[in-house]
Design a protein around this motif. Structure first.
Motif, PDB file in Angstrom:
ATOM      1  N   LYS A  62     -13.624  32.898  47.162  1.00 13.77           N
ATOM      2  CA  LYS A  62     -12.223  32.783  47.571  1.00 13.77           C
ATOM      3  C   LYS A  62     -11.765  31.325  47.612  1.00 13.77           C
ATOM      4  O   LYS A  62     -10.566  31.054  47.560  1.00 13.77           O
ATOM      5  CB  LYS A  62     -12.026  33.440  48.937  1.00 13.77           C
ATOM      6  N   ASN A  63     -12.728  30.400  47.717  1.00 17.82           N
ATOM      7  CA  ASN A  63     -12.411  28.978  47.758  1.00 17.82           C
ATOM      8  C   ASN A  63     -12.738  28.270  46.439  1.00 17.82           C
ATOM      9  O   ASN A  63     -12.956  27.056  46.415  1.00 17.82           O
ATOM     10  CB  ASN A  63     -13.152  28.313  48.920  1.00 17.82           C
ATOM     11  N   ASP A  64     -12.756  29.046  45.351  1.00 17.02           N
ATOM     12  CA  ASP A  64     -12.999  28.512  44.008  1.00 17.02           C
ATOM     13  C   ASP A  64     -14.352  27.825  43.893  1.00 17.02           C
ATOM     14  O   ASP A  64     -14.517  26.848  43.156  1.00 17.02           O
ATOM     15  CB  ASP A  64     -11.887  27.526  43.602  1.00 17.02           C
ATOM     16  N   LEU A  65     -15.338  28.356  44.617  1.00 18.38           N
ATOM     17  CA  LEU A  65     -16.696  27.825  44.571  1.00 18.38           C
ATOM     18  C   LEU A  65     -17.654  28.928  44.145  1.00 18.38           C
ATOM     19  O   LEU A  65     -18.632  29.244  44.824  1.00 18.38           O
ATOM     20  CB  LEU A  65     -17.093  27.249  45.935  1.00 18.38           C
ATOM     21  N   GLU A  66     -17.354  29.510  42.988  1.00 19.30           N
ATOM     22  CA  GLU A  66     -18.201  30.595  42.488  1.00 19.30           C
ATOM     23  C   GLU A  66     -19.659  30.163  42.324  1.00 19.30           C
ATOM     24  O   GLU A  66     -20.571  30.983  42.357  1.00 19.30           O
ATOM     25  CB  GLU A  66     -17.684  31.085  41.130  1.00 19.30           C
ATOM     26  N   ASN A  67     -19.868  28.863  42.153  1.00 20.58           N
ATOM     27  CA  ASN A  67     -21.227  28.345  41.974  1.00 20.58           C
ATOM     28  C   ASN A  67     -22.096  28.509  43.202  1.00 20.58           C
ATOM     29  O   ASN A  67     -23.330  28.440  43.108  1.00 20.58           O
ATOM     30  CB  ASN A  67     -21.187  26.867  41.569  1.00 20.58           C
ATOM     31  N   TYR A  68     -21.483  28.731  44.375  1.00 16.99           N
ATOM     32  CA  TYR A  68     -22.252  28.950  45.592  1.00 16.99           C
ATOM     33  C   TYR A  68     -22.216  30.407  46.047  1.00 16.99           C
ATOM     34  O   TYR A  68     -22.657  30.725  47.149  1.00 16.99           O
ATOM     35  CB  TYR A  68     -21.753  28.023  46.708  1.00 16.99           C
ATOM     36  N   CYS A  69     -21.693  31.275  45.217  1.00 14.50           N
ATOM     37  CA  CYS A  69     -21.703  32.704  45.526  1.00 14.50           C
ATOM     38  C   CYS A  69     -23.142  33.223  45.498  1.00 14.50           C
ATOM     39  O   CYS A  69     -23.885  32.947  44.551  1.00 14.50           O
ATOM     40  CB  CYS A  69     -20.861  33.456  44.488  1.00 14.50           C
ATOM     41  N   PRO A  70     -23.559  33.966  46.519  1.00 18.37           N
ATOM     42  CA  PRO A  70     -24.938  34.499  46.522  1.00 18.37           C
ATOM     43  C   PRO A  70     -25.200  35.482  45.393  1.00 18.37           C
ATOM     44  O   PRO A  70     -26.356  35.775  45.083  1.00 18.37           O
ATOM     45  CB  PRO A  70     -25.058  35.167  47.899  1.00 18.37           C
ATOM     46  N   LYS A  71     -24.131  35.988  44.769  1.00 24.57           N
ATOM     47  CA  LYS A  71     -24.285  36.926  43.651  1.00 24.57           C
ATOM     48  C   LYS A  71     -23.856  36.294  42.319  1.00 24.57           C
ATOM     49  O   LYS A  71     -23.541  37.012  41.369  1.00 24.57           O
ATOM     50  CB  LYS A  71     -23.481  38.197  43.926  1.00 24.57           C
TER      51      LYS A  71
END
Length: 360
Positions: free
Chosen positions: A110-119
């Motif tokens: 949601k904060n445009d940090l897909e790189n830290y998404c656990p999935k």
């Protein structure tokens, strides 16, 4: 009845893959999915070779899934777009970096940090939403959701721009996040390789003082005269290191080999930040006392979200920032990996996929 992977992925593709932890790559036939409503398909023209590719094919991190088609610095030209794609059209210059999917519902996403998404779904050596393997850019074509496709500036060459999709964002993101990009600051760049040389270029474009720190004295001329660094420190020279103690606002540590962090903490001012972006194979040891006495920060950073990656590429285009590359044919890739392991490249191998990948 559910469809088989072959039915879901009917588009024939060719590439080079590793089959086991020897890391040896050879021609490989596989398939990719048809272009979905949100997808962009593109012909791969170039693909950079990242140090992560070497670790991955050799299973250094213990998570390899074979056969593995590496490559996450992928650039090319759009050949087809899905009916809901509004960001790209046929003929556009585009790229795909380190990831091709995420959950899109967690706080990071949601904060445009897909790189830290656990999935987060990696561009290769990962499992996609449909349960099939992801394959990277050592291949003739790519299909990706438009959210994970980067538009390249017209003035940015694809071959020398490709490594920015990993190396570039890996150093750009921590400079921005940790505030190490303000004019008047002093940044240390530890290691002058694929990441380090790009870090120098971005730092100079931000208008800050840059000191390259290296164990190799013979890199001084390169760092200062060609890349534009302001100063150079030989990390094994105690006099130089002591003279520079307490002078740096931050250090970007790009070294992927196991190394001690203690000498570099002493270079930081109080409240300084040592940010790890290299990925050593073994844990590092750190004494707490030097951190506490200077209220210093030891941090890590991993690539960037899609919004920031596009911002980085646009910044690179504005300031004419590219990687220093050696372009190779794909049948040279195993030799390139051997040379990469010895740091025998200035500073990034890039595969000329379009001209050299003709059959598998």
């Amino acid at each position: 009845m559910s469809k088989s992977p072959e039915q879901e992925h009917p588009r024939k593709a060719i590439g080079w893959a590793a089959r086991d932890s020897s890391g040896v790559l050879s021609p490989f036939k596989f398939s990719r999915r048809e272009t979905g409503d949100e997808d962009v398909a593109f012909k791969v023209l170039y693909c950079g070779i990242c140090h992560s590719d070497l670790h991955s094919v050799k299973n250094d991190w213990g998570n390899a899934i074979y056969p593995m088609v590496p490559g996450h610095e992928i650039v090319g030209v759009v050949t087809e777009v899905g009916r809901n794609v509004d960001k790209f059209k046929v003929g556009d210059k585009v790229g795909v970096g380190c990831m091709v999917g995420a959950c899109h519902s967690c706080d990071s996403c949601k904060n445009d940090l897909e790189n830290y998404c656990p999935k987060m779904i990696l561009t290769y050596n990962s499992i996609y939403y449909d349960g099939t393997m992801t394959y990277g850019g050592y291949s003739d074509m790519m299909v990706a959701n438009q959210r994970y496709v980067i538009r390249f500036p017209d003035n940015l060459p694809l071959d020398a721009g490709a490594p920015l999709l990993c190396a570039g964002i890996t150093v750009y993101s921590p400079m921005k996040y940790f505030g190490l990009c303000e004019p008047g600051m002093h940044l240390g760049v530890l290691g002058l390789g694929g990441l380090g040389h790009v870090a120098v270029k971005f730092a100079k474009a931000f208008g800050i003082k840059v000191t390259v720190i290296s164990s190799s004295p013979n890199k001084e001329k390169e760092a200062i005269e060609r890349l534009g660094a302001d100063a150079f420190l030989v990390s094994r020279n105690q006099e130089q290191m002591q003279a520079a103690a307490g002078t740096m606002d931050g250090i970007i540590d790009t070294v992927s080999a196991v190394h001690s962090l203690m000498p570099y903490l002493s270079l930081l001012k109080s409240h300084g930040k040592l940010v790890m972006v290299g990925l050593p194979e073994k844990p590092v040891e750190i004494a707490v006392f030097p951190l506490v006495m200077g209220r210093k920060i030891l941090a890590g950073s991993c690539i960037g979200g899609m919004k920031e990656t596009q911002e980085m590429i646009d910044f690179a285009g504005k300031h004419n920032i590219t990687a220093d590359i050696e372009v190779i044919p794909i049948d040279y890739v195993n030799t390139a990996m051997e040379r990469l392991a010895k740091a025998d490249v200035k500073y990034r191998f890039v595969i000329d996929v379009a001209k050299s990948l003709t059959s598998a």
